[in-house]
Design an enzyme around this catalytic site. Sequence first.
Site, PDB file in Angstrom:
ATOM      1  N   ARG A  12       0.834  -1.201   0.000  1.00 37.72           N
ATOM      2  CA  ARG A  12       0.000   0.000   0.000  1.00 37.72           C
ATOM      3  C   ARG A  12       0.872   1.256   0.000  1.00 37.72           C
ATOM      4  O   ARG A  12       0.977   1.955  -0.988  1.00 37.72           O
ATOM      5  CB  ARG A  12      -0.946  -0.001   1.214  1.00 37.72           C
ATOM      6  N   HIS A 204       7.113   4.378  12.525  1.00 43.89           N
ATOM      7  CA  HIS A 204       7.020   4.363  11.061  1.00 43.89           C
ATOM      8  C   HIS A 204       8.048   5.371  10.545  1.00 43.89           C
ATOM      9  O   HIS A 204       7.784   6.565  10.508  1.00 43.89           O
ATOM     10  CB  HIS A 204       5.602   4.746  10.645  1.00 43.89           C
ATOM     11  N   CYS A 237       6.618   9.939  -0.119  1.00 41.73           N
ATOM     12  CA  CYS A 237       5.446  10.750   0.199  1.00 41.73           C
ATOM     13  C   CYS A 237       5.241  11.772  -0.907  1.00 41.73           C
ATOM     14  O   CYS A 237       6.113  12.611  -1.152  1.00 41.73           O
ATOM     15  CB  CYS A 237       5.628  11.466   1.530  1.00 41.73           C
TER      16      CYS A 237
END
Length: 297
Positions: A12, A204, A237
Site C-alpha cells: 500500500r 514508522h 510521500c
Amino acid sequence: MTHVKIVEVGPRDGLQNEKHTVALATKLELIRKLADSGLRCIEAGAFVSPKWVPQMADSLQVLQALDLDAGIDYPVLVPNDKGLDAALEAGVREIAVFGAASEAFSQKNINASIAESLQRFESVMKRAQAANIKVRGYVSCVLGCPYEGDIAPYKVAEVARALYNMGCYEISLGDTIGVGTPNKVTAMLDAVTEVVPVTKLAGHFHDTYGMAIANIHTALQAGVRTFDSSVAGLGGCPYAKGASGNVATEDVVYLLHGLGYHTGVDLEQLADTAWFIAEALVREPGSKYAKARGLRS
C-alpha cells in the site's frame, strides 16, 4: 526471546507512489511472497479516490483475491465513510485512519485541519467498531513537516491521544519526510507515552537521511515493539519533496535479529521478495541487506 511485530506497508504505502501502473497479478504475488516469508500483518490497499491515488484503484480486487481467514492481517487505509463502505464490501477485518501532527500538512494532504480530520474519523470509528473491525491510527509528520519544519512533541501527543481515545487499538507514529534523529525520537516518545501506553505505539520511519535504523533502535530502547516497514524500501510521500521510501523491511529484520529479537520472518525469503518487486519495477531494491545479499548470490 522478545517478539517485535512488523507491519509490512509495501503493497500500500510503497506501491501507491509508483508512476506506472502495477499489475494486479504482481501485487498479489508480492503479498503472497511477503506472507510466505513469515510476515503476519500486510497492508493490502487503500479505499481512496482513484483520481488522487490511481495505484490503489484495484484494492477491492486485491482483497477479494486474498484469504482473509488465513491468520494474516490485511489492513487497508480508509479516509472517510465512503472508503469504509468500500472496505466493508471487501470484507476487511482491519482498517487504518490517517491523521497528521502538522496543520499545514493536514491541509495539503486531505484539505482539512487536524481538528476537522479527527472529526471525520468519529463516524468511521463508530461504524467500524459496530462491525467489529479493528482500527489503527496513523500520525504523520511526527518529527518534521515539509511546510512547517520541526513539529513540537506535544502536538504529536495531542493527535495520538485523540486517536487512542477514539478507539484506535494502535497508533503508528510516522516520520513522513525522514528528518528525525535519535534525540528527536526520544523527545517525541517522551511526550506521547505520557498520554498513550508505549505498548500501543508503533514506529514508522522513512530513510531520507539514512537515520531510520538508528531511530528504530532508539524507539526499541524506549519500549516500542511494533514497526512499520516496506519491502525493498518502496514508497515515499507525494506531498514531501525529496522524501525517500520507508525503511526497508529487510534492513529492519536484520537489525532486530542481530539484537536478539524474534520476528517470525525468514530474512532470506524476504530478500528474495525484495528482488522480485524491484525487478518488476525495473530497478534495484532500496535496501542495504537485499543489495548485499544479491551480490553474494
